[in-house]
Design a protein around this motif. Structure first.
Motif, PDB file in Angstrom:
ATOM      1  N   PRO A   1       0.788  -1.237   0.000  1.00 17.30           N
ATOM      2  CA  PRO A   1       0.000   0.000   0.000  1.00 17.30           C
ATOM      3  C   PRO A   1       0.818   1.285   0.000  1.00 17.30           C
ATOM      4  O   PRO A   1       0.278   2.353  -0.300  1.00 17.30           O
ATOM      5  CB  PRO A   1      -0.811  -0.118   1.307  1.00 17.30           C
ATOM      6  CG  PRO A   1       0.024  -0.985   2.200  1.00 17.30           C
ATOM      7  CD  PRO A   1       0.690  -1.972   1.282  1.00 17.30           C
ATOM      8  N   ARG A   2       2.118   1.205   0.347  1.00 21.92           N
ATOM      9  CA  ARG A   2       2.892   2.445   0.507  1.00 21.92           C
ATOM     10  C   ARG A   2       4.206   2.482  -0.271  1.00 21.92           C
ATOM     11  O   ARG A   2       4.582   3.520  -0.796  1.00 21.92           O
ATOM     12  CB  ARG A   2       3.215   2.661   1.997  1.00 21.92           C
ATOM     13  CG  ARG A   2       1.993   2.968   2.851  1.00 21.92           C
ATOM     14  CD  ARG A   2       1.506   4.388   2.617  1.00 21.92           C
ATOM     15  NE  ARG A   2       0.266   4.653   3.340  1.00 21.92           N
ATOM     16  CZ  ARG A   2      -0.363   5.818   3.335  1.00 21.92           C
ATOM     17  NH1 ARG A   2       0.135   6.832   2.645  1.00 21.92           N
ATOM     18  NH2 ARG A   2      -1.495   5.979   3.997  1.00 21.92           N
ATOM     19  N   TRP A   3       4.923   1.362  -0.293  1.00 25.92           N
ATOM     20  CA  TRP A   3       6.271   1.358  -0.845  1.00 25.92           C
ATOM     21  C   TRP A   3       6.324   0.586  -2.156  1.00 25.92           C
ATOM     22  O   TRP A   3       5.601  -0.388  -2.342  1.00 25.92           O
ATOM     23  CB  TRP A   3       7.254   0.714   0.136  1.00 25.92           C
ATOM     24  CG  TRP A   3       7.428   1.465   1.419  1.00 25.92           C
ATOM     25  CD1 TRP A   3       6.756   1.253   2.591  1.00 25.92           C
ATOM     26  CD2 TRP A   3       8.308   2.562   1.666  1.00 25.92           C
ATOM     27  NE1 TRP A   3       7.186   2.133   3.552  1.00 25.92           N
ATOM     28  CE2 TRP A   3       8.140   2.947   3.015  1.00 25.92           C
ATOM     29  CE3 TRP A   3       9.251   3.234   0.876  1.00 25.92           C
ATOM     30  CZ2 TRP A   3       8.869   3.986   3.589  1.00 25.92           C
ATOM     31  CZ3 TRP A   3       9.975   4.269   1.457  1.00 25.92           C
ATOM     32  CH2 TRP A   3       9.775   4.636   2.797  1.00 25.92           C
ATOM     33  N   ASN A   4       7.209   1.025  -3.047  1.00 26.89           N
ATOM     34  CA  ASN A   4       7.465   0.319  -4.297  1.00 26.89           C
ATOM     35  C   ASN A   4       8.748  -0.483  -4.122  1.00 26.89           C
ATOM     36  O   ASN A   4       9.847   0.075  -4.101  1.00 26.89           O
ATOM     37  CB  ASN A   4       7.598   1.318  -5.450  1.00 26.89           C
ATOM     38  CG  ASN A   4       7.871   0.643  -6.774  1.00 26.89           C
ATOM     39  OD1 ASN A   4       7.596  -0.548  -6.941  1.00 26.89           O
ATOM     40  ND2 ASN A   4       8.433   1.380  -7.717  1.00 26.89           N
ATOM     41  N   MET A   5       8.617  -1.806  -3.982  1.00 26.11           N
ATOM     42  CA  MET A   5       9.763  -2.651  -3.642  1.00 26.11           C
ATOM     43  C   MET A   5       9.818  -3.844  -4.582  1.00 26.11           C
ATOM     44  O   MET A   5       8.903  -4.104  -5.358  1.00 26.11           O
ATOM     45  CB  MET A   5       9.644  -3.139  -2.198  1.00 26.11           C
ATOM     46  CG  MET A   5       9.468  -2.019  -1.179  1.00 26.11           C
ATOM     47  SD  MET A   5       9.303  -2.612   0.522  1.00 26.11           S
ATOM     48  CE  MET A   5       7.718  -3.457   0.455  1.00 26.11           C
ATOM     49  N   GLY A   6      10.911  -4.595  -4.491  1.00 25.68           N
ATOM     50  CA  GLY A   6      11.043  -5.812  -5.268  1.00 25.68           C
ATOM     51  C   GLY A   6      10.115  -6.900  -4.747  1.00 25.68           C
ATOM     52  O   GLY A   6       9.513  -6.785  -3.679  1.00 25.68           O
TER      53      GLY A   6
ATOM     54  N   VAL B   1       2.914  -1.005  14.303  1.00 32.38           N
ATOM     55  CA  VAL B   1       2.318  -0.837  12.974  1.00 32.38           C
ATOM     56  C   VAL B   1       1.872   0.615  12.811  1.00 32.38           C
ATOM     57  O   VAL B   1       1.102   1.151  13.616  1.00 32.38           O
ATOM     58  CB  VAL B   1       1.126  -1.800  12.776  1.00 32.38           C
ATOM     59  CG1 VAL B   1       0.452  -1.537  11.425  1.00 32.38           C
ATOM     60  CG2 VAL B   1       1.602  -3.251  12.860  1.00 32.38           C
ATOM     61  N   HIS B   2       2.373   1.238  11.767  1.00 32.98           N
ATOM     62  CA  HIS B   2       2.083   2.646  11.471  1.00 32.98           C
ATOM     63  C   HIS B   2       1.746   2.734   9.983  1.00 32.98           C
ATOM     64  O   HIS B   2       2.627   2.898   9.130  1.00 32.98           O
ATOM     65  CB  HIS B   2       3.306   3.500  11.814  1.00 32.98           C
ATOM     66  CG  HIS B   2       3.257   4.915  11.331  1.00 32.98           C
ATOM     67  ND1 HIS B   2       2.200   5.763  11.603  1.00 32.98           N
ATOM     68  CD2 HIS B   2       4.145   5.633  10.578  1.00 32.98           C
ATOM     69  CE1 HIS B   2       2.433   6.929  11.039  1.00 32.98           C
ATOM     70  NE2 HIS B   2       3.606   6.878  10.414  1.00 32.98           N
ATOM     71  N   PRO B   3       0.473   2.562   9.623  1.00 30.54           N
ATOM     72  CA  PRO B   3       0.097   2.390   8.211  1.00 30.54           C
ATOM     73  C   PRO B   3       0.411   3.571   7.302  1.00 30.54           C
ATOM     74  O   PRO B   3       0.531   3.401   6.094  1.00 30.54           O
ATOM     75  CB  PRO B   3      -1.403   2.112   8.277  1.00 30.54           C
ATOM     76  CG  PRO B   3      -1.851   2.577   9.615  1.00 30.54           C
ATOM     77  CD  PRO B   3      -0.680   2.423  10.526  1.00 30.54           C
ATOM     78  N   GLN B   4       0.556   4.774   7.853  1.00 34.05           N
ATOM     79  CA  GLN B   4       0.825   5.937   6.990  1.00 34.05           C
ATOM     80  C   GLN B   4       2.276   5.988   6.521  1.00 34.05           C
ATOM     81  O   GLN B   4       2.591   6.695   5.560  1.00 34.05           O
ATOM     82  CB  GLN B   4       0.489   7.232   7.736  1.00 34.05           C
ATOM     83  CG  GLN B   4      -0.996   7.385   8.055  1.00 34.05           C
ATOM     84  CD  GLN B   4      -1.407   6.613   9.302  1.00 34.05           C
ATOM     85  OE1 GLN B   4      -0.572   6.297  10.159  1.00 34.05           O
ATOM     86  NE2 GLN B   4      -2.691   6.304   9.425  1.00 34.05           N
TER      87      GLN B   4
ATOM     88  N   THR C   1       7.590   8.704   1.733  1.00 29.71           N
ATOM     89  CA  THR C   1       7.912   7.308   1.405  1.00 29.71           C
ATOM     90  C   THR C   1       8.752   7.275   0.131  1.00 29.71           C
ATOM     91  O   THR C   1       8.294   6.882  -0.933  1.00 29.71           O
ATOM     92  CB  THR C   1       6.626   6.478   1.229  1.00 29.71           C
ATOM     93  OG1 THR C   1       5.762   7.140   0.288  1.00 29.71           O
ATOM     94  CG2 THR C   1       5.890   6.287   2.527  1.00 29.71           C
ATOM     95  N   ASP C   2       9.990   7.700   0.272  1.00 31.24           N
ATOM     96  CA  ASP C   2      10.922   7.807  -0.848  1.00 31.24           C
ATOM     97  C   ASP C   2      12.264   7.270  -0.385  1.00 31.24           C
ATOM     98  O   ASP C   2      12.953   7.899   0.426  1.00 31.24           O
ATOM     99  CB  ASP C   2      11.039   9.270  -1.285  1.00 31.24           C
ATOM    100  CG  ASP C   2      11.860   9.452  -2.557  1.00 31.24           C
ATOM    101  OD1 ASP C   2      12.652   8.541  -2.891  1.00 31.24           O
ATOM    102  OD2 ASP C   2      11.729  10.507  -3.206  1.00 31.24           O
ATOM    103  N   MET C   3      12.652   6.085  -0.881  1.00 30.46           N
ATOM    104  CA  MET C   3      13.890   5.465  -0.433  1.00 30.46           C
ATOM    105  C   MET C   3      15.138   6.236  -0.853  1.00 30.46           C
ATOM    106  O   MET C   3      16.229   5.995  -0.337  1.00 30.46           O
ATOM    107  CB  MET C   3      13.980   4.028  -0.951  1.00 30.46           C
ATOM    108  CG  MET C   3      13.200   3.022  -0.142  1.00 30.46           C
ATOM    109  SD  MET C   3      13.682   2.983   1.609  1.00 30.46           S
ATOM    110  CE  MET C   3      15.415   2.582   1.492  1.00 30.46           C
ATOM    111  N   ARG C   4      14.982   7.181  -1.753  1.00 29.93           N
ATOM    112  CA  ARG C   4      16.146   7.972  -2.145  1.00 29.93           C
ATOM    113  C   ARG C   4      16.655   8.836  -0.991  1.00 29.93           C
ATOM    114  O   ARG C   4      17.831   9.197  -0.952  1.00 29.93           O
ATOM    115  CB  ARG C   4      15.812   8.842  -3.361  1.00 29.93           C
ATOM    116  CG  ARG C   4      15.538   8.038  -4.622  1.00 29.93           C
ATOM    117  CD  ARG C   4      15.120   8.929  -5.772  1.00 29.93           C
ATOM    118  NE  ARG C   4      13.909   9.675  -5.472  1.00 29.93           N
ATOM    119  CZ  ARG C   4      13.373  10.583  -6.287  1.00 29.93           C
ATOM    120  NH1 ARG C   4      13.957  10.847  -7.448  1.00 29.93           N
ATOM    121  NH2 ARG C   4      12.266  11.219  -5.948  1.00 29.93           N
TER     122      ARG C   4
END
Length: 385
Positions: free
Chosen positions: A200-205, A240-243, A264-267
């Motif tokens: 729902p939040r992160w774009n991951m492998g 758990v912190h859904p935001q 939510t930006d891994m950069r």
């Protein structure tokens, strides 16, 4: 100018690290990169950044990159397999190695990079999960920096800055809860891989996305945090912190809590690790508190999401237990993605593996790799359709 090696340059973390380098090309020189099979992306990297070395760990991809370099008369050295990973991790001219390979394969090159005196930007949880004591002993011995890239550990690292560990009451690792937050066991009986991959939040492998769905990623992060920050498992809490705005927190003995927040930006944690101790101009968006939704916090469900509970148990057991847990998980996730086991079987397989294999204290890099191999073979033999 810092000279970099990126292990796993075509994955989620690797590609975002390339964004950071593009933004700060005056600060970084990309000396070497690795990938498994994504030779087309590696060729794009060669065209743009012209690194001196490439390591490929899949033979057909290796041949494609060799052919490309030969046809274009490129001087790039192309090296195959684990030999290649170790070679580009220990290059004399490299200052910092970003280890963003997913899984156990990151252990040995990271270990060798530390022995070669390289600073490490660590985005490979498994390295500390399976070899934490060995890795941290080498870090201290060679006096290198081990800079966490995972958003949670980067957050804790920042929250601890300027404070004594003796003043810490506990660290609090936040979890989004994944795509099945709030679901009960009976609702997860027939979950398909494509459903589990929808974070729902992160774009991951793929592998990390499944770990997020089972909460195994938080379990791995708990073990990693134990070694990174030297705290007992009872002083590491998962919330758990859904935001996913608060990336983690540190509570001090006086009751004060320091939290690190961001988009939510891994950069952002990648940029912080690569530039440490300096902070550079933001590469992505800044938080807008006027537009921010409510921030909520919940207790994780350790019955439905068994892997998190098992990770605490394995961490406290020590020895080979974290290796057994991790190997069984990597094999189980592969089986689930191939639709050869059900979603809830992942936790059951981890538990069975932990009960079957002996957890010794006699650890070395080679014995860890050997145990990992035995566990994977067991899982594939007994659970693969």
């Amino acid at each position: 100018m810092k000279k970099l090696t990126i292990l796993g340059a075509t994955g989620s973390i690797g590609t975002q690290a390339l964004d950071v380098i593009r933004k700060e090309e005056e600060n970084f020189s990309l000396v070497a990169v690795s990938a498994h099979s994504n030779w087309k992306s590696i060729i794009n990297i060669l065209e743009e950044f012209n690194p001196s070395y490439v390591a490929m760990t899949e033979i057909n991809a290796y041949n494609e990159v060799v052919k490309y370099c030969r046809d274009r008369n490129k001087k790039t050295s192309v090296i195959f397999g684990m030999e290649g990973l170790n070679a580009i991790s220990t290059l004399h001219e490299v200052d910092i190695v970003l280890t963003s390979i997913v899984g156990m394969v990151g252990l040995k090159p990271t270990f060798n990079a530390i022995k070669a005196g390289k600073d490490i930007a660590l985005a490979n949880k498994e390295t500390l999960v399976v070899g934490g004591k060995i890795i941290m002993d080498e870090v201290n011995k060679h006096k290198v920096k081990l800079l966490p890239v995972d958003s949670e550990h980067s957050a804790i690292f920042q929250c601890l800055s300027g404070n004594s560990k003796d003043e810490v009451d506990k660290i609090i690792i936040t979890a989004s809860g994944g795509p099945f937050r709030g679901k009960k066991i009976e609702e997860l009986q027939n979950i398909l891989p494509e459903e589990a991959l929808k974070h729902p939040r992160w774009n991951m492998g793929k592998k990390i996305s499944i770990d997020s769905a089972t909460l195994m990623n938080k379990g791995l992060e708990v073990i990693e945090a134990h070694y990174l920050f030297g705290l007992d498992y009872d002083d590491i809490q998962v919330v758990v912190h859904p935001q996913s705005i608060v990336h983690s927190m540190v509570q001090y003995k006086d009751g004060s809590v320091i939290a690190q927040m961001g988009t939510t930006d891994m950069r952002l944690p990648i940029q912080y690790a690569l530039n440490y101790p300096k902070r550079k101009t933001v590469i992505g968006e800044k938080l807008n508190f006027y537009n921010m939704e409510n921030l909520t916090f919940e207790k994780p469900d350790l019955t439905t999401f068994k892997p998190l509970k098992l990770a605490y148990e394995a961490g406290k057991a020590g020895g080979f237990a974290p290796t057994i847990l991790n190997g069984a998980n990597e094999a189980s996730v592969e089986l689930f993605l191939n639709k050869e086991i059900k979603f809830l079987q992942i936790g059951n397989i981890l538990e069975e593996a932990l009960n079957k294999f002996h957890s010794s204290e006699d650890l070395s890099i080679e014995s860890i790799i050997d145990m990992d191999k035995k566990v994977r073979e067991y899982v594939f033999k007994h659970f693969k359709l």
